[in-house]
Scaffold this active site. Structure first.
Site, short mmCIF file in Angstrom:
data_model
loop_
_atom_site.label_atom_id
_atom_site.label_comp_id
_atom_site.label_asym_id
_atom_site.label_seq_id
_atom_site.Cartn_x
_atom_site.Cartn_y
_atom_site.Cartn_z
N GLU A 61 4.02 -8.65 -9.10
CA GLU A 61 3.33 -8.41 -10.63
C GLU A 61 4.46 -8.88 -11.47
OE1 GLU A 61 0.21 -6.14 -11.15
OE2 GLU A 61 1.83 -6.09 -12.79
N TYR A 63 5.44 -1.78 -15.95
CA TYR A 63 6.28 -2.25 -14.52
C TYR A 63 6.85 -3.26 -14.18
CZ TYR A 63 5.99 -2.26 -9.53
OH TYR A 63 6.18 -2.58 -8.21
O1 G4F Z 1 -3.91 -0.90 -5.79
P1 G4F Z 1 -3.56 -1.49 -7.35
O2 G4F Z 1 -2.90 -0.17 -8.30
O3 G4F Z 1 -2.21 -2.21 -7.19
P2 G4F Z 1 -1.36 -3.31 -8.13
O4 G4F Z 1 -1.32 -2.98 -9.65
O5 G4F Z 1 -1.83 -4.64 -7.87
O6 G4F Z 1 0.14 -3.03 -7.89
C1 G4F Z 1 0.56 -2.95 -6.37
O7 G4F Z 1 1.05 -3.98 -6.04
C2 G4F Z 1 1.96 -4.64 -6.73
C3 G4F Z 1 2.32 -6.04 -6.07
O8 G4F Z 1 1.83 -7.22 -6.70
C4 G4F Z 1 3.42 -3.77 -6.41
F1 G4F Z 1 4.41 -4.21 -7.22
C5 G4F Z 1 2.93 -2.48 -7.03
O9 G4F Z 1 4.05 -1.31 -6.93
C6 G4F Z 1 1.78 -2.03 -6.43
O10 G4F Z 1 2.09 -1.54 -5.22
O11 G4F Z 1 -4.44 -2.17 -8.13
C7 G4F Z 1 -4.91 -3.48 -7.57
C8 G4F Z 1 -6.06 -3.94 -8.44
C9 G4F Z 1 -5.79 -3.92 -9.90
O12 G4F Z 1 -5.97 -5.29 -10.50
C10 G4F Z 1 -6.27 -2.74 -10.52
O13 G4F Z 1 -6.90 -3.06 -12.03
O14 G4F Z 1 -7.15 -3.03 -8.43
C11 G4F Z 1 -7.77 -2.73 -9.64
N1 G4F Z 1 -8.62 -1.66 -9.75
C12 G4F Z 1 -9.56 -1.50 -9.90
N2 G4F Z 1 -9.97 0.00 -9.77
C13 G4F Z 1 -7.78 -0.18 -9.51
C14 G4F Z 1 -8.63 0.66 -9.48
N3 G4F Z 1 -6.62 0.19 -9.33
C15 G4F Z 1 -6.35 1.29 -9.22
N4 G4F Z 1 -5.05 1.70 -8.54
N5 G4F Z 1 -7.30 2.32 -9.16
C16 G4F Z 1 -8.57 2.12 -9.41
O15 G4F Z 1 -9.36 3.05 -9.49
#
Ligand code: G4F
Length: 346
Positions: free
Chosen positions: A124, A151
């Protein structure tokens, strides 16, 4: 040899504890006080994990733990790790992710300077930046950091503190710049697990028409899966492969920072598609976009170039994207089936 894991109750903490115990380390896991029992840690206690309470935001607490145990290895995995939440709770994100590492570094420097420290840094921190070379787009240790969330900024400050203490005081302090890593133990508010949990419930609901007790919805009225941005690309690995890299970094001859990821990238839409294909359905019939889940700023493209850790430490991931999706969907389908059958018995 003695190892402490700060943040043992999370996905990575559990896999790391398993690995350290299997390698013969005396392993002490630190978790914040919780009013709920953490029953899922019981198997680790049987394997020898020593579990203690502790809070990384409390300098006094870090001092007393580090001076008492004087561990050979210390892994800081404690964090507020949900990117979207950091937009609504930026101050506490900084306290948990940034002030904490200063507490830990100062405790090591003054009380146990031979302790080797692993800091959980993150992809990130790259935010919108990537390197473009020979027609390829990726992030490696030389890619400039431009975080897109509170974050990411909190983790970047912590990352820089680790480098500073290594260079200024000669501490054996390493940061792993880990790309996304998932598993059947992943929190259910991260996108991969949210998807596989839904797919697992849907799979069981289809077998148990017309009523699925664990969810309480008949299949013809099954609620949609609400998601945000499907166009972001992530480099997804299994968490077990990532904790292997963490230990390799602290068992190395010298401290260093490493990018860790699979080297492949897939969009959220591709993950959804792969998960639904596992149960023979088209995701477009079940997914709905919810504007509330779109973030104020987004990281569009993450793909690791893990050449340095492969070359210098011999790290190799075991599970690829397809294997990861299969394993998570299988686990969540079995879990939904078990919940459903337990419900029927009462
Ligand atoms: O699963 P995410 O929330 O992970 P994100 O934001 O990539 O962060 C994770 O990975 C990082 C390493 O790069 C870590 F540092 C961090 O602690 C965490 O483990 O989201 C992944 C993607 C994003 O682009 C988000 O906008 O999925 C997209 N998304 C689409 N719908 C969603 C959703 N994310 C979440 N959490 N929930 C949704 O409904």
């Amino acid at each position: 040899m003695k190892a402490i894991i700060l943040g043992v109750a999370g996905q990575d903490g559990q896999y790391l504890a398993e690995l350290l115990l299997s390698k013969g380390y005396q392993t002490i896991g630190v978790a914040r006080r919780s009013s709920q029992p953490r029953n899922y840690l019981i198997p680790l206690l049987h394997k020898g994990l020593e579990l203690i309470e502790g809070d990384v935001t409390d300098a006094h607490c870090m001092n007393s733990i580090i001076s008492k145990y004087k561990p050979d290895l210390l892994f800081n995995l404690a964090a507020m790790s949900h990117v979207h939440t950091s937009f609504s709770s930026p101050s506490s994100t900084f306290e948990i992710n940034t002030i904490s590492i200063i507490n830990i570094l100062e405790a090591i420097r003054t009380l146990s300077p031979t302790t080797r420290l692993y800091q959980a840094s993150t992809s990130e921190m790259f935010g919108k930046n990537f390197t473009e070379k020979n027609g390829e787009k990726y992030q490696d240790e030389d890619t400039a950091l431009l975080p897109q969330s509170p974050y990411g900024i909190s983790k970047l400050a912590a990352h820089q503190a680790v480098r500073l203490y290594r260079e200024s005081y000669g501490l054996f302090a390493c940061a792993g710049i880990l790309f996304n890593h998932e598993s059947e133990r992943r929190g259910e508010n991260f996108v991969t697990r949210k998807i596989t949990k839904y797919v697992g419930q849907l799979a069981v609901a289809m077998q148990k028409e017309p009523f699925y007790p664990a969810v309480g919805h008949p299949i013809e009225d099954f609620p949609k899966l609400k998601l945000g941005n499907l166009n972001a690309y992530r480099d997804w690995s299994h968490a077990e492969d990532m904790v292997t890299a963490m230990v390799m970094m602290l068992e190395a001859d010298k401290p260093n920072d490493y990018v860790v990821g699979s080297g492949e990238t897939y969009s959220v839409e591709q993950f959804v598609d792969a998960a639904f294909k596992e149960i023979g359905l088209n995701w477009k019939d079940y997914v709905e976009i919810d504007q509330a889940l779109i973030r104020p700023a987004e990281v569009d493209y993450l793909r690791a170039n893990p050449e340095k850790i492969k070359r210098e430490l011999g790290w190799q991931p075991k599970l690829d994207f397809e294997g990861l999706v299969k394993r998570m969907v299988k686990y969540d389908t079995e879990r939904a089936a078990l919940k459903s059958s337990l419900y029927e018995r009462v």
